[in-house]
Design a protein around this motif. Structure first.
Motif, short mmCIF file in Angstrom:
data_model
loop_
_atom_site.label_atom_id
_atom_site.label_comp_id
_atom_site.label_asym_id
_atom_site.label_seq_id
_atom_site.Cartn_x
_atom_site.Cartn_y
_atom_site.Cartn_z
N ILE A 98 13.85 -5.44 -3.90
CA ILE A 98 13.26 -6.59 -3.20
C ILE A 98 11.76 -6.34 -3.03
CG2 ILE A 98 13.23 -7.93 -1.04
CD1 ILE A 98 16.09 -6.90 -0.50
N LEU A 99 10.98 -7.37 -3.31
CA LEU A 99 9.55 -7.29 -3.03
C LEU A 99 9.19 -8.52 -2.19
CD1 LEU A 99 6.73 -6.18 -5.25
CD2 LEU A 99 6.54 -8.46 -4.29
N ILE A 100 8.73 -8.28 -0.98
CA ILE A 100 8.26 -9.40 -0.15
C ILE A 100 6.76 -9.49 -0.33
CG2 ILE A 100 8.10 -10.34 2.19
CD1 ILE A 100 10.56 -8.68 2.92
N GLN A 101 6.32 -10.53 -1.01
CA GLN A 101 4.91 -10.63 -1.34
C GLN A 101 4.08 -10.85 -0.07
OE1 GLN A 101 3.58 -10.10 -4.42
NE2 GLN A 101 1.58 -10.26 -3.44
N LEU A 102 3.11 -9.99 0.13
CA LEU A 102 2.17 -10.13 1.25
C LEU A 102 0.89 -10.76 0.73
CD1 LEU A 102 2.55 -6.69 3.07
CD2 LEU A 102 3.84 -8.80 3.46
N PRO A 103 0.13 -11.48 1.53
CA PRO A 103 0.33 -11.69 2.96
C PRO A 103 1.37 -12.77 3.25
CG PRO A 103 -1.66 -12.83 2.23
CD PRO A 103 -1.12 -12.09 1.03
N LEU A 123 11.44 -1.58 -2.49
CA LEU A 123 10.58 -0.98 -3.51
C LEU A 123 9.18 -0.68 -3.00
CD1 LEU A 123 11.52 -3.28 -6.53
CD2 LEU A 123 12.61 -1.17 -5.81
N ASP A 124 8.69 -1.45 -2.04
CA ASP A 124 7.34 -1.26 -1.49
C ASP A 124 7.28 -0.12 -0.47
OD1 ASP A 124 5.32 -3.11 -2.45
OD2 ASP A 124 6.60 -4.70 -1.67
N SER A 125 8.46 0.40 -0.08
CA SER A 125 8.52 1.42 0.98
C SER A 125 7.88 0.91 2.27
CB SER A 125 7.85 2.72 0.52
OG SER A 125 8.06 3.74 1.45
N PHE A 126 8.19 -0.34 2.61
CA PHE A 126 7.68 -0.91 3.86
C PHE A 126 8.50 -0.44 5.06
CE2 PHE A 126 5.91 -5.09 1.80
CZ PHE A 126 4.73 -4.43 1.50
N HIS A 127 9.81 -0.24 4.83
CA HIS A 127 10.72 0.07 5.94
C HIS A 127 10.41 1.47 6.52
CE1 HIS A 127 14.40 0.89 8.16
NE2 HIS A 127 14.64 -0.41 8.13
N CYS A 144 4.06 1.23 -4.30
CA CYS A 144 3.77 1.27 -5.75
C CYS A 144 2.32 1.63 -6.10
CB CYS A 144 4.13 -0.08 -6.37
SG CYS A 144 5.87 -0.46 -6.20
N THR A 145 1.35 1.22 -5.28
CA THR A 145 -0.04 1.51 -5.65
C THR A 145 -0.34 3.01 -5.56
OG1 THR A 145 -0.76 -0.72 -5.13
CG2 THR A 145 -2.47 0.98 -5.18
N PRO A 146 -0.07 3.67 -4.42
CA PRO A 146 -0.32 5.12 -4.40
C PRO A 146 0.56 5.88 -5.39
CG PRO A 146 0.54 4.37 -2.28
CD PRO A 146 0.27 3.15 -3.08
N ASN A 172 -1.24 0.62 5.56
CA ASN A 172 0.13 1.14 5.42
C ASN A 172 0.58 1.11 3.97
OD1 ASN A 172 0.31 1.57 8.14
ND2 ASN A 172 1.44 -0.30 8.57
N ILE A 173 0.01 0.21 3.16
CA ILE A 173 0.45 0.07 1.76
C ILE A 173 -0.24 1.07 0.84
CG2 ILE A 173 0.69 -1.49 -0.21
CD1 ILE A 173 0.72 -3.82 1.48
N VAL A 174 -1.51 1.39 1.11
CA VAL A 174 -2.23 2.27 0.17
C VAL A 174 -2.72 3.57 0.85
CG1 VAL A 174 -4.06 2.50 -1.55
CG2 VAL A 174 -3.00 0.27 -1.20
N1 GUN Z 1 0.26 -7.91 -1.60
C1 GUN Z 1 -0.79 -7.18 -1.99
N2 GUN Z 1 -0.41 -5.94 -2.38
C2 GUN Z 1 0.93 -5.89 -2.22
C3 GUN Z 1 1.92 -4.88 -2.45
O1 GUN Z 1 1.65 -3.76 -2.88
N3 GUN Z 1 3.20 -5.24 -2.15
C4 GUN Z 1 3.53 -6.46 -1.66
N4 GUN Z 1 4.81 -6.71 -1.38
N5 GUN Z 1 2.64 -7.42 -1.44
C5 GUN Z 1 1.35 -7.13 -1.72
#
Ligand code: GUN
Length: 287
Positions: A98-103, A123-127, A144-146, A172-174
């Motif tokens: 699952i990928l929840i597109q941000l923002p 997959l984004d390791s948000f949890h 995924c980016t780091p 938190n994402i990068v």
């Molecule tokens: N929006 C910008 N970068 C990202 C990312 O790495 N994951 C998600 N889910 N949304 C994004």
């Protein structure tokens, strides 16, 4: 170090090598297990930058044989409505990632959504479970980016152990997961951010500089040590052109290696998304 000797870290080319490996793995899963890895992308609203990024993700999914589906929800969807949609995908055994597109729209509380993603498909390791695993060096999902930056450094055999690394940006994402990945490999890490008093003090002494701030030309040649490795994660639009956070032309003259934008860290991010979808598919088959 002269300009001619600077190594351009070609994420576009390296990601293609990874796509090939993923395609082979997917074909094996098709043949031996009769399954197709499936990715679900939740897209709330119609943000044009998100829409074009999702299109690109889907195009690459198709290339490697991953089935991707976009669940496009109206931008005025309620928090409860979004959680209900997420729950359906969380519990659908045919979906691996699952990928929840941000923002997400401002009225949605990102934190509440993130805590409801099924950690085994995150997959984004948000949890918090997955990011916690990363803190202790466990084998969970990595943002995924780091993850892509580490894969790019590995492809070029640029070691990080014992190196001084400065990261600019503490998202938190990068930034934060980037710092953890490097620490887990025994780099010495400094993390600068918007309130850092003197970012140049850190970058000037660093063997590797990784910037993810979203500010064009934030990193200039005078901030970089001769022979440093410079990784630019920024994506900014300036006069209709995509640029990073680094003054590429001038920094290139001083750096030993540098990523271009576009074509550096960006393509590696998508490659990691595909790799992790296949990883989840295998986990779900207990392979
Ligand atoms: N929006 C910008 N970068 C990202 C990312 O790495 N994951 C998600 N889910 N949304 C994004």
């Amino acid at each position: 170090m002269t300009c001619e000797e600077t190594l351009i870290l070609d994420g576009a080319a390296k990601s293609k090598e990874i796509y090939k490996e993923i395609k082979t793995e997917v074909e094996k899963l098709n043949k031996e297990e009769e399954v197709v890895p499936r990715l679900s992308i939740i897209f709330v609203g119609d943000n044009p930058a998100s829409a074009s990024y999702i299109k690109l993700q889907q195009k690459v999914c198709t290339k490697v044989g991953i089935d991707s589906k976009v669940v496009n929800l109206p931008k005025n969807i309620s928090q409860e409505g979004l959680l209900a949609e997420l729950d359906k995908i969380n519990n659908d055994d045919s979906i691996n990632g699952i990928l929840i597109q941000l923002p997400l729209p401002a009225h949605i509380d990102d934190d509440k959504i993130i805590r409801k993603i099924n950690p085994s498909k995150d997959l984004d390791s948000f949890h918090p479970y997955n990011i916690g695993e990363l803190v202790i060096g466990g084998d969970a999902y990595i943002p995924c980016t780091p993850e892509g930056v580490m894969a790019l450094l590995d492809k070029y055999k640029i070691g990080v152990k014992g190196k001084d690394v400065t990261i600019i940006g503490h998202s938190n994402i990068v930034g934060k997961p980037m710092a953890l990945l490097l620490l887990n490999r025994n780099a010495t890490v400094s993390v600068c951010h918007i309130d850092t008093k003197d970012t140049a003090k850190y970058t000037k002494k660093s063997d590797i500089v990784i910037v993810a701030a979203g500010v064009p030309n934030l990193i200039t040649a005078d901030m970089i040590k001769e022979g440093a490795v410079v990784i630019d994660v920024g994506i900014n639009e300036v006069d209709g052109k995509i640029v990073g956070d680094v003054d590429f032309e001038n920094v290139k003259k001083k750096a030993a290696a540098i990523t271009p934008v576009p074509g550096g860290a960006g393509p590696m991010t998508i490659a990691m998304l595909l790799k992790d979808t296949v990883k989840s598919c295998k986990n779900m088959l207990n392979k």
